[in-house]
Design an enzyme around this catalytic site. Structure first.
Site, PDB file in Angstrom:
ATOM      1  N   LYS F 102       0.878  -1.173   0.000  1.00 33.46           N
ATOM      2  CA  LYS F 102       0.000   0.000   0.000  1.00 33.46           C
ATOM      3  C   LYS F 102       0.909   1.215   0.000  1.00 33.46           C
ATOM      4  CE  LYS F 102      -3.185   2.662   2.715  1.00 33.46           C
ATOM      5  NZ  LYS F 102      -3.537   2.954   4.114  1.00 33.46           N
ATOM      6  N   GLY F 191     -10.763   8.526   5.536  1.00 30.93           N
ATOM      7  CA  GLY F 191     -11.837   9.499   5.571  1.00 30.93           C
ATOM      8  C   GLY F 191     -13.197   8.935   5.943  1.00 30.93           C
TER       9      GLY F 191
END
Lengths: 66, 266, 266, 66, 266, 266, 66, 66
Positions: F102, F191
């Site tokens: 990632k 988020g």
């Protein structure tokens, strides 16, 4: 006799009128509206409207507002 | 196109400006007066409170306001019951010598939300007494219908709760009221925090905006009053001129014909 | 407080108005000219296209614009590659006799989104050639940092995709760029659909707004140009004056001291 | 010889200059910028820059833009 | 944590699922039945209409529903007056053998908004007749107070207008009602378009959600019924578990201690 | 319809769950382990930090994770330069014995925004080294195109800045990426603050969601992990089943034919 | 005599009852609620409630609802 | 000689190897990845990679991450 004027106890002469009360407070020429016991007393009745002991008198004047 | 030379009318009076301004919460009375003058508002809201015979604060305030060339719109702020509001309205009519009354009936002390039930009842009573009622209300279409049904031709929905400064929370609701009641004078009261919010309300077709906290609590209330005046004029002009339709995706503004060689899709 | 008498500067020029206006998509050249005049904008964007020697449409357009007392900001609309944009910029500099260039590099034909990679590269090249670059960009803070790092002191983020008219989609992003780069000239370009949107952008601290579609495609472009001028002035004044803070819940504007008997909490 | 002018084929005299081309088109006094084969040719070089057969010439003028 | 093994109660009945499902607008009766079964909803809303003695459509529908192991919640859909709603409620009580009534009183034919005035009056009458009223209402806090004051312990505010599918338009209003009336059963009805909307309503503290159009008009109603069931369970679990607080700016999830050399700020 | 029995694949692996879960910020290692188990996530993100030979905290953590039946997705959290990220990725590959990485490249320390420039460069380098890159990115469509152009078939746009918990700030952008790259695996990272946000991301067509702060910082992380699992399954099912279209105004769910006498419009 | 049944005119025998009407329609065993002239007539009164000419009778049954 | 190990100075025997360092720290069987002077040293090179004075050695291990 005693009335309640704007939330405070106040001694006034017996059976005084609204008009007399305003004069005594030097508010007779002022922008003032009067309610007695939560009922509006129009200016035309100030001379005739007699106060009774315990009356709750409100004298309202202009104030800031939104 | 230019509001400075055009007028409109509400409650039997002809006004130049579509801005209404409150008189509360300014840093000082002088600042209040300057902000009101700068705003060029035609209408100023006021209230009623107990007069202290010694300080006579109310008389002082009133002399300040009377010098301004404005219409006065008294309110019934703080009233929680129909009878209170009616008594207050009558007292205001005598003092301010106007049939106008901004009718506030609070249904909740925390949010200061208007109470639709008491509002409808008090409006009915006051209209019968000859008042011209400016009912402070939520943006509920059904409440609007009820008020219009009892003869009210002015509606004052909120943009958002009083003093929250969040702007028009539900534009769809305001637009609906506008479309359904094209003849009614639609004034937005409460919840406006910035000139862009006021412009938005006007773009939706409202006839005017009442401001107080957003001006009085600005860093510079006088400058902010001017800003709101411009924004309200802008929003009205945009409504009249006709806004473009929003689109979900992009459209080029610069034309694509006559593109040079290197712009041709490769 | 009053933008009519104050000025600001960008790209080496001193301007009166914070509004910039495009010259495309009007119903007619006359309407365009009237809208530009009505807007009082100090800057007009133009483009370059192939000239047909027979119709000489470009010459006619140019004579229209030259009569206006405005600065010209040529764009590179339609460019999809760095070399295209650089060539177009050089040609624009010669024709329009200005170092200003609004740098558009399209990264997607459907949304007309700016390409951050090509934009950064072309900006670097054009700054080295002495251009004053107005880079049309997304609201990405990191892209802003990169552009500032290569020497760009003007940023032109979008409010929303070109021509979408949705207003400031991500106010947090614009506010961040404003806070991080207080010295940069921050101009919003694209995505503005209504005067309230332009006011909002200015309230966030932008230095100016560039409009085109929202004016040219309005029902009445001339009136809409005025509306935007007012809104931009309003938004700027509000930013300077200092907006009130929004609150989650209500606060009374009318004071609660001195309430009459019937307002006392029962 | 033949060049491509704004995307259309056009016959011009051999080894004509940019300047001569503009004169022929009555565009020599106009607001026109020139690119040949995707490279900008500044006004100062119009007199000296000779065109070759197959050159792609772009004559650009002001236009509405947003 | 696991709604499958916990129960809750409303209107005197103990239920497993917090989802309520409507029976209208499905592609077919079979599809309706499968969707209801898949949803695992404990409550199904129904209505009353004129029976045609020849087709006996109502009898057929009723036999479909009776086979399902669900509680029936009849509505007064389409009623525009208090007396209509009261008559309909009494007829529903006889047919469906339940005191439950979902009270709908339409105040506007275009938006199908509930009428707060008629709703309050009809609720008062029906409570006096022993009904358990599920009042379909706007999200007006003051209306909520009034309904609670007359003895209603169930509230059914909308998320958005019926069938609009826009989700919770005003979360602040729902949160306020939840905080003010922690004992009331708060069910969201109307305006939900997607499972995320239902999850959001539950995260705000609602006790249940009533769905119809979003399921019946989905591409695959049966799959969508499952999706809503999962989303409602998710939202409830999140409310109970306690959501993190939203922040304006970023916070790293990965810890920053022990960073290697090359991560040290340079 | 039922994700429990269907699988999907990403980066060469076949997975049961569409949820990915982070391992940071839990109240305790035990709590972390329980939350991961409860989530039924197939993928857990981890990081690399300096090992203290005395405490050997890293070894302890690793033994915790290895007992879980999950795929490990190492991140490059905290990297600010391409070379840092590449070195970190190589070290991660050796330790975790996976080609998955990632890729986080921070462009701003305050917002922890990804840097699109470094991200594209590092992605290109790592793909060439045989890594399977999960690039943490903004929702910029042009960046997405660039990453796909260099061979990346996984995209990890943010919903909102890391740890902000604001939900999908720009749904239009995510929907655009989905439509443009139907073959790419689209995972939302960062988020997300509530299960309703995760459901929304999935409804927009994302293939999976990576959660960390919203679970680890919940009042009860284990219960919240379940809630997110349900919400993600709900959102996916809704995307597959096909959501109803939102409408601006109301539509009745209950049919209007066969209405009794008293419902007829008067 | 004529009544109005679910909005349509219908001939029925004089002074028939609600119950008789339902039987005639084969709806006596059905899930049906009855209103006459906008007033609910509970099942317990079906046998005794006689219809009059011009009565507006509504027979309502379960139906889909949201 | 002195190296910098995970940011701290540390004395090690001259020309020790990465492998020897890991053994000394009892980390040779652990989940550890090594970088020297910001360059990754794969496990296959631990035995042969000799450290020099001043080398910056990073020993990284698994850690919580989001």
């Amino acid at each position: 006799m005693q009335i309640v004027l704007n939330g405070e106890p106040r001694d006034v002469s017996d059976s005084t009128t609204v008009r007399a009360l305003l004069c005594e407070l030097h508010l007779d020429k002022s922008a003032i509206a009067v309610a007695v016991n939560r009922t509006f007393v129009p200016r035309s009745e100030h001379v005739t409207h007699r106060l009774a002991a315990g009356d709750e008198v409100e004298l309202l004047a202009p104030m800031q507002g939104g | 196109m230019d509001d400075d030379t055009t007028t409109w009318s509400v409650g039997g009076k002809t006004l130049r400006s579509r801005m209404m301004i409150g008189s509360a919460r300014y840093p000082s009375p002088d600042n209040m007066r300057q902000a009101i003058v700068a705003s060029k508002a035609s209408v100023v809201t006021v209230s009623l409170r107990r007069e202290n015979p010694d300080t006579r604060a109310g008389q002082a305030f009133w002399s300040y306001v009377r010098e301004l060339d404005v219409h006065v719109l008294p309110n019934t702020a703080g009233c929680h019951a129909v009878s209170e509001a009616v008594t207050t309205a009558k007292m205001a009519r005598e003092i301010f010598e106007t049939d106008w009354i901004k009718l506030e009936l609070i249904g909740d002390d925390y949010t200061l939300q208007p109470d639709p039930f008491d509002l409808l009842e008090a409006t009915t009573l006051l209209l019968a007494e000859g008042f011209i009622v400016f009912p402070y209300m939520t943006d509920d279409l059904v409440l609007a219908k009820r008020l219009v049904d009892v003869g009210c031709d002015i509606l004052m929905p909120w943009a958002a709760p009083i003093g929250s400064g969040r702007g028009v929370v539900n534009p769809t609701a305001l637009r609906l009221i506008r479309e359904r009641f094209p003849e009614v004078k639609l004034l937005v009261d409460a919840g406006i925090g910035a000139p862009s919010h006021a412009a938005r309300a006007m773009e939706l077709g409202c006839d005017g905006v009442l401001l107080n906290t957003a001006i009085a609590r600005a860093g510079d209330p006088v400058a902010m009053a001017c800003a709101f005046a411009d924004a309200i004029r802008a929003g009205r002009a945009a409504y009249t001129a006709g806004l473009m339709e929003p689109m979900e995706f992009a459209q080029a503004s610069t034309p694509t014909v006559g593109m040079p060689l290197w712009h041709e899709p490769s």
